[in-house]
Motif scaffolding. Sequence first.
Motif, PDB file in Angstrom:
ATOM      1  N   ARG A 170      52.755 -16.942  59.137  1.00 48.09           N
ATOM      2  CA  ARG A 170      52.346 -18.120  59.907  1.00 48.09           C
ATOM      3  C   ARG A 170      52.662 -18.009  61.387  1.00 48.09           C
ATOM      4  O   ARG A 170      52.439 -18.962  62.142  1.00 48.09           O
ATOM      5  N   ILE A 171      53.180 -16.866  61.804  1.00 55.10           N
ATOM      6  CA  ILE A 171      53.518 -16.699  63.213  1.00 55.10           C
ATOM      7  C   ILE A 171      52.896 -15.427  63.786  1.00 55.10           C
ATOM      8  O   ILE A 171      53.206 -14.992  64.898  1.00 55.10           O
ATOM      9  N   ILE A 172      51.981 -14.822  63.026  1.00 58.36           N
ATOM     10  CA  ILE A 172      51.344 -13.586  63.483  1.00 58.36           C
ATOM     11  C   ILE A 172      49.955 -13.868  64.059  1.00 58.36           C
ATOM     12  O   ILE A 172      49.293 -14.824  63.681  1.00 58.36           O
ATOM     13  N   ASP A 173      49.551 -13.002  64.975  1.00 60.32           N
ATOM     14  CA  ASP A 173      48.249 -13.099  65.627  1.00 60.32           C
ATOM     15  C   ASP A 173      47.202 -12.427  64.733  1.00 60.32           C
ATOM     16  O   ASP A 173      47.263 -11.218  64.496  1.00 60.32           O
ATOM     17  N   SER A 179      49.672  -7.308  62.809  1.00 64.19           N
ATOM     18  CA  SER A 179      49.908  -8.441  61.918  1.00 64.19           C
ATOM     19  C   SER A 179      49.908  -8.012  60.455  1.00 64.19           C
ATOM     20  O   SER A 179      50.480  -8.694  59.594  1.00 64.19           O
ATOM     21  N   MET A 180      49.297  -6.873  60.157  1.00 62.02           N
ATOM     22  CA  MET A 180      49.239  -6.393  58.776  1.00 62.02           C
ATOM     23  C   MET A 180      50.598  -5.920  58.258  1.00 62.02           C
ATOM     24  O   MET A 180      50.773  -5.718  57.060  1.00 62.02           O
ATOM     25  N   ILE A 181      51.551  -5.744  59.152  1.00 58.46           N
ATOM     26  CA  ILE A 181      52.885  -5.305  58.743  1.00 58.46           C
ATOM     27  C   ILE A 181      53.654  -6.419  58.048  1.00 58.46           C
ATOM     28  O   ILE A 181      54.363  -6.193  57.070  1.00 58.46           O
ATOM     29  N   PHE A 182      53.471  -7.646  58.524  1.00 55.18           N
ATOM     30  CA  PHE A 182      54.411  -8.708  58.205  1.00 55.18           C
ATOM     31  C   PHE A 182      54.056  -9.515  56.951  1.00 55.18           C
ATOM     32  O   PHE A 182      52.890  -9.667  56.594  1.00 55.18           O
ATOM     33  N   SER A 183      55.110 -10.047  56.318  1.00 56.77           N
ATOM     34  CA  SER A 183      54.940 -10.764  55.058  1.00 56.77           C
ATOM     35  C   SER A 183      55.994 -11.862  54.929  1.00 56.77           C
ATOM     36  O   SER A 183      56.800 -12.082  55.841  1.00 56.77           O
ATOM     37  N   ASP A 184      55.984 -12.535  53.779  1.00 59.07           N
ATOM     38  CA  ASP A 184      56.903 -13.640  53.508  1.00 59.07           C
ATOM     39  C   ASP A 184      57.810 -13.284  52.336  1.00 59.07           C
ATOM     40  O   ASP A 184      57.434 -12.499  51.461  1.00 59.07           O
ATOM     41  N   LEU A 235      54.154 -13.430  67.260  1.00 55.09           N
ATOM     42  CA  LEU A 235      55.061 -12.297  67.174  1.00 55.09           C
ATOM     43  C   LEU A 235      54.357 -11.038  67.686  1.00 55.09           C
ATOM     44  O   LEU A 235      53.290 -10.668  67.199  1.00 55.09           O
ATOM     45  N   LYS A 236      54.973 -10.389  68.665  1.00 58.00           N
ATOM     46  CA  LYS A 236      54.400  -9.185  69.265  1.00 58.00           C
ATOM     47  C   LYS A 236      55.443  -8.074  69.306  1.00 58.00           C
ATOM     48  O   LYS A 236      56.633  -8.330  69.501  1.00 58.00           O
ATOM     49  N   MET A 237      54.981  -6.843  69.131  1.00 63.46           N
ATOM     50  CA  MET A 237      55.919  -5.732  69.215  1.00 63.46           C
ATOM     51  C   MET A 237      55.266  -4.510  69.851  1.00 63.46           C
ATOM     52  O   MET A 237      54.054  -4.331  69.771  1.00 63.46           O
TER      53      MET A 237
END
Length: 358
Positions: A170-173, A179-184, A235-237
């Motif tokens: 819910r905080i990824i672009d 954004s495909m990296i992140f999960s819950d 969230l950016k990296m």
Amino acid sequence: MSTTINTVISGTGSYIPENIISGNEFINSTFFENGSLLEKENEEIISKFSEITEIIERRYACPELLSNHIGAKAAEKAIEDAGIDKETLDYIIFCHNFGDIRLDSNRTDILPSLAAKVKQQLGIHNPDCVAYDLIFGCPGWVQGAIQADYYIKSGDAKRVLVIGAETLSRIIDPHDRDSMIFSDGAGAVIFEGKDSLAKAGILAHKTETHSLNHAGLLTMGKGFHPDETSGNYYLKMNGRKLYEFAVIQVPQVIKKAIDKAGLSVEDINIVFVHQANGKMDTAIMKRLFKLYGKETVPDNLVPMTISWLGNSSVATVPTLLDLVLKAKVEGYQVKTGDVAVFASVGAGMHINAFIYRF
């Protein structure tokens, strides 16, 4: 002989969301970089992403669930696993980065703290059970465990519940391929102080913060779509620089923790490392063993869940621990006397590790 107060793990629990998000979910996405549409076909982008990170699937929480809800679910399982009275908890430490985020809102809520919300959900009456949040990037849960060790060994606490939970979906672009990296997900662990003649539990730990030159590797920033007008930050990296930083710095911190425990890398039986990027974690382990003059990493030393759970930030390490202890990661188990490394790296840039004897 005098006894020693050891900080030991007495119970674990995790919550893995039911929604499985495969790479195919991103086929119709529009990815931008530096304001320009990526020219490669999405099939190629997704395939290359999986090759680099080893992520095939990730998990997203159901719309009605917030971070405090999934954290509470993991906590309930940990309390049950430990077989303790919840009223005997001295601290609840909830480790996260973004608080509660409702679906499609991109607004964070940390009032009251997520730890206070969990205490309420658990129905704990005891006012001496102190509940607070810890914001420390992806290494948050490991740092919470280190704080628990301080509380217990100082005599201030007997039992500490440390939770790591996040709803990064819910905080990824949606226009950023990262954004495909992140999960819950959520994981929780009960740490207890127990007297023993032998030294066990948390043996040593080490934490470092490299902010001066590296604080900008993980930040919040505007969406990549050139027509973005919502004002939301995401969230950016800097993935490449972050990879280079982690591969060089994380092994050194782990070595400092191992050395502080009076051990060598050959004494380590299992490594619970933050599930950030499969290839990066492999490179970290290779570099760690090279610091000890070893050219190869033993097989079955590092359990990995990133391929099917993705990167759920602070939740990855406690979730991994729970799954291994519950025999849900094929080929991995722990037995009494085994020595483990717990380590993480993330926004700050923070790095930490602790050495644990089961």
